[in-house]
Design a protein around this motif. Structure first.
Motif, short mmCIF file in Angstrom:
data_model
loop_
_atom_site.label_atom_id
_atom_site.label_comp_id
_atom_site.label_asym_id
_atom_site.label_seq_id
_atom_site.Cartn_x
_atom_site.Cartn_y
_atom_site.Cartn_z
N GLY A 258 0.80 -1.22 0.00
CA GLY A 258 0.00 0.00 0.00
C GLY A 258 0.83 1.27 0.00
O GLY A 258 2.06 1.25 -0.15
N LYS A 259 0.14 2.37 0.20
CA LYS A 259 0.73 3.71 0.12
C LYS A 259 1.90 3.91 1.07
O LYS A 259 2.97 4.36 0.65
N SER A 260 1.72 3.60 2.34
CA SER A 260 2.77 3.91 3.31
C SER A 260 4.06 3.14 3.02
O SER A 260 5.16 3.69 3.12
N GLN A 261 3.93 1.87 2.60
CA GLN A 261 5.14 1.10 2.29
C GLN A 261 5.80 1.62 1.02
O GLN A 261 7.03 1.70 0.95
N GLU A 262 5.01 2.01 0.02
CA GLU A 262 5.59 2.55 -1.22
C GLU A 262 6.36 3.84 -0.92
O GLU A 262 7.48 4.04 -1.41
N LEU A 263 5.78 4.71 -0.12
CA LEU A 263 6.46 5.95 0.24
C LEU A 263 7.75 5.67 1.00
O LEU A 263 8.77 6.33 0.77
N GLU A 264 7.73 4.68 1.89
CA GLU A 264 8.92 4.32 2.65
C GLU A 264 10.00 3.74 1.73
O GLU A 264 11.19 4.05 1.88
N VAL A 265 9.60 2.93 0.77
CA VAL A 265 10.54 2.36 -0.20
C VAL A 265 11.24 3.48 -0.98
O VAL A 265 12.45 3.45 -1.19
N ILE A 266 10.47 4.49 -1.37
CA ILE A 266 11.02 5.61 -2.13
C ILE A 266 11.91 6.47 -1.24
O ILE A 266 13.04 6.81 -1.60
N LYS A 267 11.41 6.80 -0.06
CA LYS A 267 12.16 7.66 0.87
C LYS A 267 13.49 7.03 1.28
O LYS A 267 14.53 7.69 1.31
N SER A 268 13.48 5.73 1.56
CA SER A 268 14.68 5.03 2.02
C SER A 268 15.68 4.77 0.89
O SER A 268 16.85 4.51 1.14
N GLY A 269 15.20 4.82 -0.34
CA GLY A 269 16.06 4.52 -1.48
C GLY A 269 16.18 3.03 -1.76
O GLY A 269 16.99 2.63 -2.59
N ASN A 270 15.34 2.20 -1.09
CA ASN A 270 15.36 0.76 -1.38
C ASN A 270 15.10 0.51 -2.86
O ASN A 270 15.64 -0.42 -3.45
N ILE A 271 14.22 1.32 -3.43
CA ILE A 271 14.06 1.38 -4.89
C ILE A 271 14.17 2.86 -5.26
O ILE A 271 13.42 3.69 -4.73
N TRP A 272 15.11 3.17 -6.12
CA TRP A 272 15.22 4.53 -6.63
C TRP A 272 14.79 4.49 -8.09
O TRP A 272 15.45 3.89 -8.93
N TYR A 273 13.63 5.08 -8.35
CA TYR A 273 13.11 5.16 -9.72
C TYR A 273 13.89 6.27 -10.42
O TYR A 273 13.45 7.41 -10.50
N LYS A 274 15.05 5.91 -10.92
CA LYS A 274 16.00 6.90 -11.44
C LYS A 274 15.48 7.61 -12.69
O LYS A 274 15.55 8.83 -12.77
N LYS A 275 14.98 6.85 -13.66
CA LYS A 275 14.49 7.48 -14.90
C LYS A 275 13.53 6.55 -15.62
O LYS A 275 13.82 5.37 -15.81
N ALA A 276 12.40 7.12 -16.00
CA ALA A 276 11.42 6.39 -16.81
C ALA A 276 11.45 6.97 -18.22
O ALA A 276 11.16 8.15 -18.42
N ASN A 277 11.83 6.14 -19.18
CA ASN A 277 11.80 6.53 -20.59
C ASN A 277 10.49 6.01 -21.18
O ASN A 277 10.38 4.83 -21.49
N VAL A 278 9.51 6.91 -21.29
CA VAL A 278 8.18 6.53 -21.74
C VAL A 278 8.11 6.65 -23.26
O VAL A 278 8.40 7.69 -23.83
N TYR A 279 7.72 5.52 -23.91
CA TYR A 279 7.65 5.49 -25.38
C TYR A 279 6.25 5.71 -25.91
O TYR A 279 6.09 6.28 -26.98
N SER A 280 5.24 5.24 -25.18
CA SER A 280 3.86 5.46 -25.61
C SER A 280 2.93 5.34 -24.42
O SER A 280 3.26 4.67 -23.43
N THR A 281 1.81 6.01 -24.52
CA THR A 281 0.78 5.92 -23.48
C THR A 281 -0.58 5.76 -24.14
O THR A 281 -0.81 6.27 -25.24
N THR A 282 -1.44 5.05 -23.45
CA THR A 282 -2.82 4.89 -23.88
C THR A 282 -3.72 5.29 -22.72
O THR A 282 -3.48 4.86 -21.59
N PHE A 283 -4.72 6.10 -23.01
CA PHE A 283 -5.62 6.63 -21.98
C PHE A 283 -7.02 6.06 -22.18
O PHE A 283 -7.52 6.00 -23.30
#
Length: 149
Positions: A67-92
């Motif tokens: 959930g939200k609190s664990q995802e925020l902790e993962v990001i804050k702690s740097g356990n996963i650093w989402y360094k860069k997302a290269n987005v090629y296409s999106t569908t809405f």
């Protein structure tokens, strides 16, 4: 009578145009939110992400879901650093107050101190409550294609 018929068709066309512009602006709003989210995740900006993530949001990764609190902790702690997302296409897609964004991307991340790049189809589900969009769900599905970058 002829004037009445013409007026009727002009009114219908105006309504269709207004609806198309509204849907288009909502689509752009969600795409912008998604783009901003990737930047905030890269910057580890948990204050902005706290506001964006719905309190009941769920996150699905290759290694688990939480959930939200664990995802925020993962990001804050740097356990996963989402360094860069290269987005090629999106569908809405929009269903009522729910917007679904599918993005084909390569994600450069640092996990456990190791930089990795994976091709993903990312599913983001946004919900509109009281006129405000929030992220309700984020899933990473690894693609079989090679990394593009």
């Amino acid at each position: 009578m002829k004037t009445l018929v013409i007026s009727f068709f002009v009114a219908i066309a105006s309504l269709q145009l207004a609806f198309a512009q509204s849907a288009s602006s909502q689509e752009q709003e969600i795409i912008t939110l998604s783009k901003d989210k990737w930047g905030w995740m890269s910057d580890k900006n948990v204050d902005k992400l706290t506001t964006l993530f719905n309190d009941q949001s769920m996150f699905v990764h290759m290694g688990g879901s939480w959930g939200k609190s664990q995802e925020l902790e993962v990001i804050k702690s740097g356990n996963i650093w989402y360094k860069k997302a290269n987005v090629y296409s999106t569908t809405f897609h929009q269903i009522g107050n729910t917007a679904i964004l599918l993005s084909d991307l390569d994600l450069v991340a640092v996990v456990g101190g190791n930089e990795v790049t994976n091709p993903f189809m990312v599913t983001e589900v946004f919900v509109n409550q009281n006129g405000k969009w929030s992220l309700g769900q984020l899933s990473f599905s690894r693609l079989m294609r090679p990394v593009k970058n």
